[in-house]
Design a protein around this motif. Structure first.
Motif, PDB file in Angstrom:
ATOM      1  N   LEU A  51       0.830  -1.208   0.000  1.00  0.00           N
ATOM      2  CA  LEU A  51       0.000   0.000   0.000  1.00  0.00           C
ATOM      3  C   LEU A  51       0.861   1.254   0.000  1.00  0.00           C
ATOM      4  O   LEU A  51       0.556   2.241  -0.696  1.00  0.00           O
ATOM      5  CB  LEU A  51      -0.925  -0.003   1.213  1.00  0.00           C
ATOM      6  N   GLN A  52       1.953   1.250   0.760  1.00  0.00           N
ATOM      7  CA  GLN A  52       2.848   2.404   0.777  1.00  0.00           C
ATOM      8  C   GLN A  52       3.481   2.615  -0.598  1.00  0.00           C
ATOM      9  O   GLN A  52       3.565   3.748  -1.083  1.00  0.00           O
ATOM     10  CB  GLN A  52       3.938   2.217   1.827  1.00  0.00           C
ATOM     11  N   ARG A  53       3.903   1.528  -1.226  1.00  0.00           N
ATOM     12  CA  ARG A  53       4.508   1.626  -2.561  1.00  0.00           C
ATOM     13  C   ARG A  53       3.510   2.195  -3.563  1.00  0.00           C
ATOM     14  O   ARG A  53       3.874   2.952  -4.479  1.00  0.00           O
ATOM     15  CB  ARG A  53       4.953   0.232  -3.014  1.00  0.00           C
ATOM     16  N   GLN A  54       2.240   1.878  -3.392  1.00  0.00           N
ATOM     17  CA  GLN A  54       1.202   2.365  -4.295  1.00  0.00           C
ATOM     18  C   GLN A  54       0.800   3.812  -4.009  1.00  0.00           C
ATOM     19  O   GLN A  54       0.015   4.399  -4.755  1.00  0.00           O
ATOM     20  CB  GLN A  54      -0.030   1.469  -4.193  1.00  0.00           C
ATOM     21  N   GLY A  55       1.327   4.380  -2.926  1.00  0.00           N
ATOM     22  CA  GLY A  55       0.998   5.751  -2.561  1.00  0.00           C
ATOM     23  C   GLY A  55      -0.194   5.883  -1.649  1.00  0.00           C
ATOM     24  O   GLY A  55      -0.698   6.993  -1.432  1.00  0.00           O
ATOM     25  N   ASN A  56      -0.651   4.763  -1.073  1.00  0.00           N
ATOM     26  CA  ASN A  56      -1.874   4.765  -0.272  1.00  0.00           C
ATOM     27  C   ASN A  56      -1.651   4.637   1.229  1.00  0.00           C
ATOM     28  O   ASN A  56      -2.614   4.550   1.980  1.00  0.00           O
ATOM     29  CB  ASN A  56      -2.782   3.619  -0.734  1.00  0.00           C
ATOM     30  N   TYR A  57      -0.390   4.601   1.668  1.00  0.00           N
ATOM     31  CA  TYR A  57      -0.126   4.402   3.094  1.00  0.00           C
ATOM     32  C   TYR A  57       1.192   5.093   3.453  1.00  0.00           C
ATOM     33  O   TYR A  57       2.200   4.436   3.682  1.00  0.00           O
ATOM     34  CB  TYR A  57      -0.061   2.905   3.400  1.00  0.00           C
ATOM     35  N   PRO A  58       1.194   6.427   3.498  1.00  0.00           N
ATOM     36  CA  PRO A  58       2.447   7.144   3.727  1.00  0.00           C
ATOM     37  C   PRO A  58       3.013   6.904   5.115  1.00  0.00           C
ATOM     38  O   PRO A  58       2.283   6.582   6.056  1.00  0.00           O
ATOM     39  CB  PRO A  58       2.032   8.610   3.546  1.00  0.00           C
ATOM     40  N   ALA A  59       4.332   7.037   5.213  1.00  0.00           N
ATOM     41  CA  ALA A  59       4.996   6.888   6.511  1.00  0.00           C
ATOM     42  C   ALA A  59       4.544   7.992   7.458  1.00  0.00           C
ATOM     43  O   ALA A  59       4.275   9.123   7.028  1.00  0.00           O
ATOM     44  CB  ALA A  59       6.498   6.942   6.327  1.00  0.00           C
ATOM     45  N   PRO A  60       4.440   7.699   8.756  1.00  0.00           N
ATOM     46  CA  PRO A  60       4.090   8.742   9.720  1.00  0.00           C
ATOM     47  C   PRO A  60       5.114   9.875   9.693  1.00  0.00           C
ATOM     48  O   PRO A  60       6.299   9.657   9.409  1.00  0.00           O
ATOM     49  CB  PRO A  60       4.129   8.005  11.066  1.00  0.00           C
ATOM     50  N   LYS A  61       4.652  11.066   9.980  1.00  0.00           N
ATOM     51  CA  LYS A  61       5.518  12.239   9.977  1.00  0.00           C
ATOM     52  C   LYS A  61       6.699  12.035  10.928  1.00  0.00           C
ATOM     53  O   LYS A  61       6.534  11.588  12.065  1.00  0.00           O
ATOM     54  CB  LYS A  61       4.717  13.469  10.401  1.00  0.00           C
ATOM     55  N   GLY A  62       7.891  12.343  10.434  1.00  0.00           N
ATOM     56  CA  GLY A  62       9.091  12.227  11.253  1.00  0.00           C
ATOM     57  C   GLY A  62       9.774  10.883  11.194  1.00  0.00           C
ATOM     58  O   GLY A  62      10.822  10.694  11.812  1.00  0.00           O
ATOM     59  N   HIS A  63       9.197   9.922  10.447  1.00  0.00           N
ATOM     60  CA  HIS A  63       9.787   8.590  10.349  1.00  0.00           C
ATOM     61  C   HIS A  63      10.298   8.339   8.937  1.00  0.00           C
ATOM     62  O   HIS A  63       9.935   9.025   7.976  1.00  0.00           O
ATOM     63  CB  HIS A  63       8.769   7.525  10.752  1.00  0.00           C
ATOM     64  N   SER A  64      11.119   7.317   8.800  1.00  0.00           N
ATOM     65  CA  SER A  64      11.697   6.961   7.507  1.00  0.00           C
ATOM     66  C   SER A  64      10.606   6.703   6.485  1.00  0.00           C
ATOM     67  O   SER A  64       9.589   6.073   6.776  1.00  0.00           O
ATOM     68  CB  SER A  64      12.573   5.713   7.650  1.00  0.00           C
ATOM     69  N   ASP A  65      10.819   7.199   5.249  1.00  0.00           N
ATOM     70  CA  ASP A  65       9.865   6.920   4.182  1.00  0.00           C
ATOM     71  C   ASP A  65      10.256   5.681   3.377  1.00  0.00           C
ATOM     72  O   ASP A  65       9.635   5.363   2.365  1.00  0.00           O
ATOM     73  CB  ASP A  65       9.693   8.122   3.257  1.00  0.00           C
ATOM     74  N   LEU A  66      11.283   4.965   3.840  1.00  0.00           N
ATOM     75  CA  LEU A  66      11.615   3.681   3.241  1.00  0.00           C
ATOM     76  C   LEU A  66      10.603   2.639   3.710  1.00  0.00           C
ATOM     77  O   LEU A  66      10.114   2.706   4.836  1.00  0.00           O
ATOM     78  CB  LEU A  66      13.020   3.234   3.654  1.00  0.00           C
ATOM     79  N   PRO A  67      10.255   1.658   2.880  1.00  0.00           N
ATOM     80  CA  PRO A  67       9.308   0.627   3.314  1.00  0.00           C
ATOM     81  C   PRO A  67       9.942  -0.345   4.293  1.00  0.00           C
ATOM     82  O   PRO A  67      11.162  -0.396   4.456  1.00  0.00           O
ATOM     83  CB  PRO A  67       8.935  -0.065   1.998  1.00  0.00           C
ATOM     84  N   GLY A  68       9.090  -1.153   4.921  1.00  0.00           N
ATOM     85  CA  GLY A  68       9.576  -2.187   5.832  1.00  0.00           C
ATOM     86  C   GLY A  68       9.177  -1.930   7.257  1.00  0.00           C
ATOM     87  O   GLY A  68       9.622  -0.947   7.861  1.00  0.00           O
ATOM     88  N   LEU A  69       8.334  -2.814   7.840  1.00  0.00           N
ATOM     89  CA  LEU A  69       7.761  -2.595   9.164  1.00  0.00           C
ATOM     90  C   LEU A  69       8.233  -3.589  10.220  1.00  0.00           C
ATOM     91  O   LEU A  69       7.830  -3.486  11.376  1.00  0.00           O
ATOM     92  CB  LEU A  69       6.227  -2.652   9.073  1.00  0.00           C
ATOM     93  N   GLU A  70       9.079  -4.546   9.821  1.00  0.00           N
ATOM     94  CA  GLU A  70       9.587  -5.512  10.810  1.00  0.00           C
ATOM     95  C   GLU A  70      10.943  -6.034  10.354  1.00  0.00           C
ATOM     96  O   GLU A  70      11.173  -6.228   9.155  1.00  0.00           O
ATOM     97  CB  GLU A  70       8.609  -6.665  11.002  1.00  0.00           C
ATOM     98  N   VAL A  71      11.826  -6.228  11.325  1.00  0.00           N
ATOM     99  CA  VAL A  71      13.179  -6.691  11.015  1.00  0.00           C
ATOM    100  C   VAL A  71      13.673  -7.634  12.106  1.00  0.00           C
ATOM    101  O   VAL A  71      13.126  -7.695  13.201  1.00  0.00           O
ATOM    102  CB  VAL A  71      14.177  -5.517  10.889  1.00  0.00           C
ATOM    103  N   SER A  72      14.748  -8.328  11.774  1.00  0.00           N
ATOM    104  CA  SER A  72      15.567  -9.006  12.775  1.00  0.00           C
ATOM    105  C   SER A  72      17.017  -8.659  12.477  1.00  0.00           C
ATOM    106  O   SER A  72      17.370  -8.284  11.355  1.00  0.00           O
ATOM    107  CB  SER A  72      15.368 -10.521  12.715  1.00  0.00           C
TER     108      SER A  72
END
Length: 332
Positions: A51-72
């Motif tokens: 959704l973010q890639r499609q322009g429908n779910y922008p990153a919250p203000k002040g946070h990275s605009d790169l995708p990805g919501l979970e990591v190890s």
């Protein structure tokens, strides 16, 4: 150990299809107060990334605009006041963005120590779905042992998590999926009733299977015409929890049914919540869910892995809806 000043990351080069995901060089983020810097080993791929890639779910203000919501990965540096972890600790983390990268900065509150028995790929497949399911099914839906639970999309990332978590808490689990093969996969994960929505009306199946009583909690990411059918499928005092709207967020509803059945309609999105709120969920997962994963009572079904440079291919797989389980990017 000195850190590099730049890193490889996947950027979104304008809203569009998977081809707009571009591997590029960007500065390594610096952890702010209370944050840690994670050297990423793997990153989960989730529907919100699409959704973010499609322009429908922008990153919250002040946070990275790169995708990805979970990591190890492993802790590479500590921000001022960060004291819950040490450099070198292996962790998994829910991040508000920036996970498709070699490094990501995140609040220490949303990190969980990685169990030694889990691979980094398995650990990267945990935070987004388990935070989401715990908060919405347990905290907001108030699912209890012996109750009947329905999750739509039972073989996606949210679905495989919700089925297993609900079964671990002794619920009776219903799910909808898109093929007979996926019905088999859902039942193998613990679903009591798996419904092929292409050939069956889920509301009618639930009515038949429950002798007209309905289910107590529904976790829905479809919306649209499912909303009214969900309401019909709920038992008295039931909870409908929406976390996305793949078929749209509007519907025609007879609220008389809501009133007479004393239903609760609710929902949430985690990305915009504070680190403190997410931290409370992280502690609950660490205490009550991670032991179930370590014991093998809850498994982490993996569909496929892709190297970071092939993030676009991972999105193609996600959008095909052919996947069963989690899709993960490998970074190191």
């Amino acid at each position: 150990m000195s850190l590099p000043t730049t890193m490889k990351a996947v950027a979104i080069n304008g809203a569009g299809g998977p081809e707009v995901l571009t591997l590029t060089d960007v500065p390594v983020p610096e952890p702010a107060a209370g944050e840690v810097l994670i050297k990423v080993a793997a990153a989960g791929v989730n529907r919100p990334d699409v959704l973010q890639r499609q322009g429908n779910y922008p990153a919250p203000k002040g946070h990275s605009d790169l995708p990805g919501l979970e990591v190890s990965g492993t802790i590479a540096a500590l921000g001022q006041g960060a004291k819950h972890f040490a450099v070198g600790d292996a962790v998994m983390a829910l991040v508000p963005g920036g996970g498709y990268a070699e490094y990501v900065a995140v609040s220490q509150l949303t990190c969980i120590k990685k169990p030694d028995s889990l691979s980094f790929v398995e650990a990267a497949a945990i935070p987004e779905t388990f935070f989401t399911v715990w908060h919405n099914v347990i905290d907001r839906g108030h699912l209890r042992a012996g109750q009947r639970f329905l999750v739509h999309g039972g073989t996606g990332g949210i679905g495989v998590t919700a089925i297993q978590l609900a079964k671990a808490f002794d619920a009776i689990v219903f799910t909808t999926v898109g093929s007979d093969e996926k019905c088999e996969a859902a039942r193998a994960l613990g679903a009591d009733v798996a419904i092929n929505y292409h050939t069956q009306d889920f509301a009618q199946v639930i009515k038949n299977e429950t002798a007209g009583k309905g289910v107590n909690v529904i976790l829905d990411m479809v919306g649209g015409d499912y909303i009214e059918k969900n309401i019909r499928s709920l038992a008295d005092d039931g909870h409908l929890v929406n976390i996305a709207f793949q078929k749209g967020s509007t519907a025609t509803i007879d609220f008389m049914r809501v009133m007479l059945k004393r239903l609760t309609l609710t929902g949430s999105t985690l990305r915009i919540r504070t680190p403190e709120v997410k931290g409370e969920i992280a502690r609950a997962i660490a205490d009550r869910v991670v032991p179930l994963i370590v014991s093998g009572k809850i498994k982490i079904p993996l569909d496929s892995t892709y190297p970071l440079a092939r993030a676009g291919d991972a999105h193609v797989r996600m959008e095909s809806s052919a996947h069963i389980g989690k899709i993960v990017l490998t970074i190191t």
